[in-house]
Design a protein around this motif. Structure first.
Motif, PDB file in Angstrom:
ATOM      1  N   ALA A  52       4.809  15.340   2.481  1.00 18.97           N
ATOM      2  CA  ALA A  52       4.108  16.262   1.297  1.00 18.97           C
ATOM      3  C   ALA A  52       3.895  17.534   2.030  1.00 18.97           C
ATOM      4  CB  ALA A  52       2.935  15.856   1.132  1.00 18.97           C
ATOM      5  N   ALA A  53       3.871  17.580   3.329  1.00 17.39           N
ATOM      6  CA  ALA A  53       3.784  18.904   4.046  1.00 17.39           C
ATOM      7  C   ALA A  53       3.933  18.531   5.819  1.00 17.39           C
ATOM      8  CB  ALA A  53       2.255  19.472   3.830  1.00 17.39           C
ATOM      9  N   VAL A  54       3.769  19.725   6.480  1.00 17.13           N
ATOM     10  CA  VAL A  54       3.894  19.703   7.921  1.00 17.13           C
ATOM     11  C   VAL A  54       2.718  20.299   8.630  1.00 17.13           C
ATOM     12  CG1 VAL A  54       5.085  20.537   9.856  1.00 17.13           C
ATOM     13  CG2 VAL A  54       6.296  19.453   7.894  1.00 17.13           C
ATOM     14  N   VAL A  55       2.210  19.676   9.691  1.00 14.03           N
ATOM     15  CA  VAL A  55       1.018  20.371  10.179  1.00 14.03           C
ATOM     16  C   VAL A  55       1.295  20.693  11.772  1.00 14.03           C
ATOM     17  CG1 VAL A  55      -0.743  19.447   8.427  1.00 14.03           C
ATOM     18  CG2 VAL A  55      -0.330  18.174  10.545  1.00 14.03           C
ATOM     19  N   GLY A  56       0.368  21.392  12.354  1.00 14.86           N
ATOM     20  CA  GLY A  56       0.367  21.173  13.904  1.00 14.86           C
ATOM     21  C   GLY A  56       1.136  22.554  14.388  1.00 14.86           C
ATOM     22  N   GLU A  57       1.396  22.138  15.719  1.00 11.50           N
ATOM     23  CA  GLU A  57       2.403  23.004  16.612  1.00 11.50           C
ATOM     24  C   GLU A  57       1.364  24.182  17.251  1.00 11.50           C
ATOM     25  OE1 GLU A  57       4.593  23.802  19.567  1.00 11.50           O
ATOM     26  OE2 GLU A  57       4.903  22.390  18.158  1.00 11.50           O
ATOM     27  N   TYR A  58       1.495  24.205  18.617  1.00 15.37           N
ATOM     28  CA  TYR A  58       0.726  25.073  19.620  1.00 15.37           C
ATOM     29  C   TYR A  58       1.597  26.191  20.206  1.00 15.37           C
ATOM     30  CZ  TYR A  58      -1.963  26.606  23.707  1.00 15.37           C
ATOM     31  OH  TYR A  58      -2.440  27.280  24.601  1.00 15.37           O
ATOM     32  N   HIS A  59       2.636  26.292  20.420  1.00 17.79           N
ATOM     33  CA  HIS A  59       3.472  27.435  20.903  1.00 17.79           C
ATOM     34  C   HIS A  59       4.005  28.154  19.874  1.00 17.79           C
ATOM     35  CE1 HIS A  59       3.446  25.445  24.932  1.00 17.79           C
ATOM     36  NE2 HIS A  59       3.836  24.545  24.482  1.00 17.79           N
ATOM     37  N   SER A  60       3.473  29.660  19.882  1.00 14.15           N
ATOM     38  CA  SER A  60       3.859  30.349  18.972  1.00 14.15           C
ATOM     39  C   SER A  60       5.282  30.356  18.525  1.00 14.15           C
ATOM     40  CB  SER A  60       3.479  31.801  19.413  1.00 14.15           C
ATOM     41  OG  SER A  60       1.958  31.758  18.976  1.00 14.15           O
ATOM     42  N   VAL A  61       6.195  30.717  19.579  1.00 13.94           N
ATOM     43  CA  VAL A  61       7.880  30.655  19.369  1.00 13.94           C
ATOM     44  C   VAL A  61       8.285  29.550  18.544  1.00 13.94           C
ATOM     45  CG1 VAL A  61       8.076  32.548  21.210  1.00 13.94           C
ATOM     46  CG2 VAL A  61       8.307  29.957  21.738  1.00 13.94           C
ATOM     47  N   VAL A  62       7.679  28.327  18.972  1.00 11.89           N
ATOM     48  CA  VAL A  62       8.050  27.114  18.355  1.00 11.89           C
ATOM     49  C   VAL A  62       7.622  26.783  16.868  1.00 11.89           C
ATOM     50  CG1 VAL A  62       7.912  24.622  18.439  1.00 11.89           C
ATOM     51  CG2 VAL A  62       7.878  25.828  20.458  1.00 11.89           C
TER      52      VAL A  62
ATOM     53  N   VAL B 245       4.448  11.641  13.802  1.00 12.78           N
ATOM     54  CA  VAL B 245       4.283  12.829  14.883  1.00 12.78           C
ATOM     55  C   VAL B 245       5.632  13.083  15.577  1.00 12.78           C
ATOM     56  CG1 VAL B 245       3.458  13.244  17.051  1.00 12.78           C
ATOM     57  CG2 VAL B 245       1.843  12.032  15.078  1.00 12.78           C
ATOM     58  N   ARG B 246       6.002  14.196  15.680  1.00 14.30           N
ATOM     59  CA  ARG B 246       7.173  14.570  16.223  1.00 14.30           C
ATOM     60  C   ARG B 246       6.807  15.387  17.617  1.00 14.30           C
ATOM     61  NH1 ARG B 246       8.116  11.101  13.828  1.00 14.30           N
ATOM     62  NH2 ARG B 246       9.842  10.687  12.485  1.00 14.30           N
ATOM     63  N   ASP B 247       7.397  15.119  18.578  1.00 18.56           N
ATOM     64  CA  ASP B 247       7.104  15.851  20.002  1.00 18.56           C
ATOM     65  C   ASP B 247       8.093  17.102  20.029  1.00 18.56           C
ATOM     66  OD1 ASP B 247       6.762  16.876  22.364  1.00 18.56           O
ATOM     67  OD2 ASP B 247       7.869  15.335  23.425  1.00 18.56           O
TER      68      ASP B 247
ATOM     69  N   THR C 114       0.788  -1.219   0.096  1.00 15.59           N
ATOM     70  CA  THR C 114      -0.071   0.063  -0.044  1.00 15.59           C
ATOM     71  C   THR C 114       0.863   1.374  -0.159  1.00 15.59           C
ATOM     72  OG1 THR C 114      -1.738  -1.236   1.217  1.00 15.59           O
ATOM     73  CG2 THR C 114      -1.679   1.319   1.295  1.00 15.59           C
ATOM     74  N   THR C 115       0.542   2.241  -0.658  1.00 17.10           N
ATOM     75  CA  THR C 115       1.071   3.576  -0.867  1.00 17.10           C
ATOM     76  C   THR C 115       0.589   4.509   0.125  1.00 17.10           C
ATOM     77  OG1 THR C 115       2.050   3.252  -3.114  1.00 17.10           O
ATOM     78  CG2 THR C 115       2.218   5.337  -2.119  1.00 17.10           C
ATOM     79  N   THR C 116       1.018   5.087   1.159  1.00 16.03           N
ATOM     80  CA  THR C 116       0.419   6.235   1.840  1.00 16.03           C
ATOM     81  C   THR C 116       0.903   7.507   1.566  1.00 16.03           C
ATOM     82  OG1 THR C 116       2.308   6.035   3.461  1.00 16.03           O
ATOM     83  CG2 THR C 116       0.495   4.131   3.732  1.00 16.03           C
ATOM     84  N   VAL C 117       0.128   8.231   1.851  1.00 16.39           N
ATOM     85  CA  VAL C 117       0.629   9.779   1.731  1.00 16.39           C
ATOM     86  C   VAL C 117       0.960  10.230   2.964  1.00 16.39           C
ATOM     87  CG1 VAL C 117      -0.219  12.021   0.898  1.00 16.39           C
ATOM     88  CG2 VAL C 117      -0.950  10.225  -0.171  1.00 16.39           C
ATOM     89  N   ARG C 118       2.185  10.964   3.007  1.00 15.74           N
ATOM     90  CA  ARG C 118       2.495  11.257   4.589  1.00 15.74           C
ATOM     91  C   ARG C 118       2.550  12.584   4.846  1.00 15.74           C
ATOM     92  NH1 ARG C 118       7.878   8.181   5.422  1.00 15.74           N
ATOM     93  NH2 ARG C 118       8.382   9.603   3.439  1.00 15.74           N
ATOM     94  N   LEU C 119       2.071  12.999   6.187  1.00 20.51           N
ATOM     95  CA  LEU C 119       2.306  14.661   6.397  1.00 20.51           C
ATOM     96  C   LEU C 119       3.060  14.475   8.042  1.00 20.51           C
ATOM     97  CD1 LEU C 119      -1.367  15.700   6.500  1.00 20.51           C
ATOM     98  CD2 LEU C 119       0.308  16.165   4.647  1.00 20.51           C
ATOM     99  N   GLY C 120       3.969  15.256   8.169  1.00 19.17           N
ATOM    100  CA  GLY C 120       4.447  15.492   9.310  1.00 19.17           C
ATOM    101  C   GLY C 120       3.666  16.187  10.247  1.00 19.17           C
ATOM    102  N   ALA C 121       3.727  16.007  11.521  1.00 24.41           N
ATOM    103  CA  ALA C 121       2.960  16.780  12.671  1.00 24.41           C
ATOM    104  C   ALA C 121       3.768  17.139  13.892  1.00 24.41           C
ATOM    105  CB  ALA C 121       1.669  15.679  13.061  1.00 24.41           C
TER     106      ALA C 121
END
Length: 380
Positions: free
Chosen positions: A98-108, A75-77, A26-33
């Motif tokens: 393909a892309a990165v999503v997420g993060e909560y802290h503004s400076v990060v 997922v990366r902490d 199976t070929t998956t489409v990957r996102l970083g988080a």
């Protein structure tokens, strides 16, 4: 089709960016988080953000994925560490997401955005609100959360309407808190008010109370981390009879999460904060709210909805453009996606260097003193 979430594991280098072939062919489409999951990051916010990302991932895959291919989340902490986030973006780029999503802290998120921009990697920021997410205009970065200047001006207007023209801020040293102080000061000054700064990094909670009394302010805003030093400052202020008539506020949203109520009990009520939810959910929002509540075993915060909307938007972009990064970045202004909190479209907001949803719904909310696990909408 099952959701696919990989945390801190290194899949094989893909032959084509954004895709990975699994053992079953199976070929998956990957996102970083990027998510804060350990201290000193705000772990509870990170858990809600990840829950929203994961739920949307399951929904996308249940509806056929991306043209029949499952969506996978790496997922990366970040642990609220800008350097850790920058390293994670570089790693995820090397893994061919393909892309990165997420993060909560503004400076990060700011560090992640800079890295994504330099690498030509699309980044859809979920929750960070700092206006200056990047120093220069970029085509690679877009944001779901409202800019800080938009939400905090609404909060300042709420304070002014309630008669608070002399406002104290107990602030720690940070780009985010300094930006918030500036926004509040400029908006309040236009109406003849003033903002007094108290150094929460140097003053004990008792000393903050003493300085607040001396300032003559009628409102104290907590521009500090949670639980330290926010919780001790609230406890000290609530127990100081000199401050019985002083409003305590937390525009950054610390009281949104269950840990706040658990640590402070009744003392944590009647502290207004910003929340990015509509007054009433439509069918999609109501369904997602129910699923998130079951997944988290608590009332989902606005951060969980931001996470859900992020993956929903990226999935639509991937269906339209494929995994080519340049095409994905070019698609920001053309996207029109129904999110949990309304239709999502991106534009160039004045003074904002990234593609921005202008604007998500904004509320000023507090916990009801009569029932601290219940929220009251004070301004919508």
């Amino acid at each position: 089709m099952a959701a696919m979430v990989t945390q801190n594991q290194d899949p094989e280098q893909p032959e084509q960016r954004g895709q990975s072939e699994q053992g079953d062919g199976t070929t998956t489409v990957r996102l970083g988080a990027l998510v804060p999951l350990t201290r000193p990051g705000w772990v509870e916010a990170g858990q809600h953000l990840l829950a929203g990302l994961q739920l949307a991932l399951r929904d996308v895959n249940a509806s056929g994925g991306i043209d029949g291919r499952p969506l996978e989340l790496l997922v990366r902490d970040t642990a609220a560490d800008p350097q850790k986030a920058a390293a994670a973006v570089k790693e995820l780029d090397g893994l061919g997401v393909a892309a990165v999503v997420g993060e909560y802290h503004s400076v990060v998120a700011r560090a992640a955005a800079a890295g994504a921009d330099a690498l030509g990697l699309p980044f859809l920021c979920s929750s960070a609100v700092l206006d200056a997410l990047t120093d220069q205009p970029t085509e690679w970065v877009a944001r779901i959360a409202p800019a800080q200047s938009h939400g905090w001006r609404i909060y300042a207007e709420f304070l002014l309407a309630a008669g608070h023209t002399r406002i104290a801020v107990a602030a720690q040293s940070s780009v985010y808190w300094a930006s918030g102080t500036r926004i509040l000061r400029e908006h309040v000054a236009r109406r003849g008010g003033s903002v007094v700064e108290l150094d929460a990094g140097a003053l004990t909670p008792t000393a903050v109370c003493d300085a607040l009394v001396a300032s003559g302010a009628t409102a104290l805003l907590l521009l500090v981390g949670h639980p330290e030093p926010a919780v001790p400052i609230v406890t000290a202020a609530r127990r100081d009879p000199r401050l019985a008539g002083v409003l305590i506020g937390a525009p950054a949203g610390q009281p949104e999460f269950p840990e706040w109520a658990a640590l402070l009990g009744d003392d944590g009520a009647a502290i207004p904060f910003l929340r990015y939810l509509p007054e009433h959910f439509g069918p999609l929002g109501a369904r997602v709210e129910s699923a998130l509540r079951e997944q988290l075993s608590v009332t989902p915060s606005f951060v969980a909805f931001e996470g859900y909307d992020t993956v929903t938007v990226l999935a639509e972009a991937l269906r339209s453009c494929g995994t080519d990064r340049t095409r994905l970045a070019d698609a920001w202004p053309r996207l029109a996606v129904e999110g949990t909190r309304g239709p999502i479209r991106f534009s160039r907001a004045p003074g904002i260097n990234v593609w921005q949803w202008a604007w998500p719904p904004v509320q000023v909310v507090d916990r009801d003193p009569a029932q601290p696990d219940r929220f009251r909408v004070l301004r919508s």
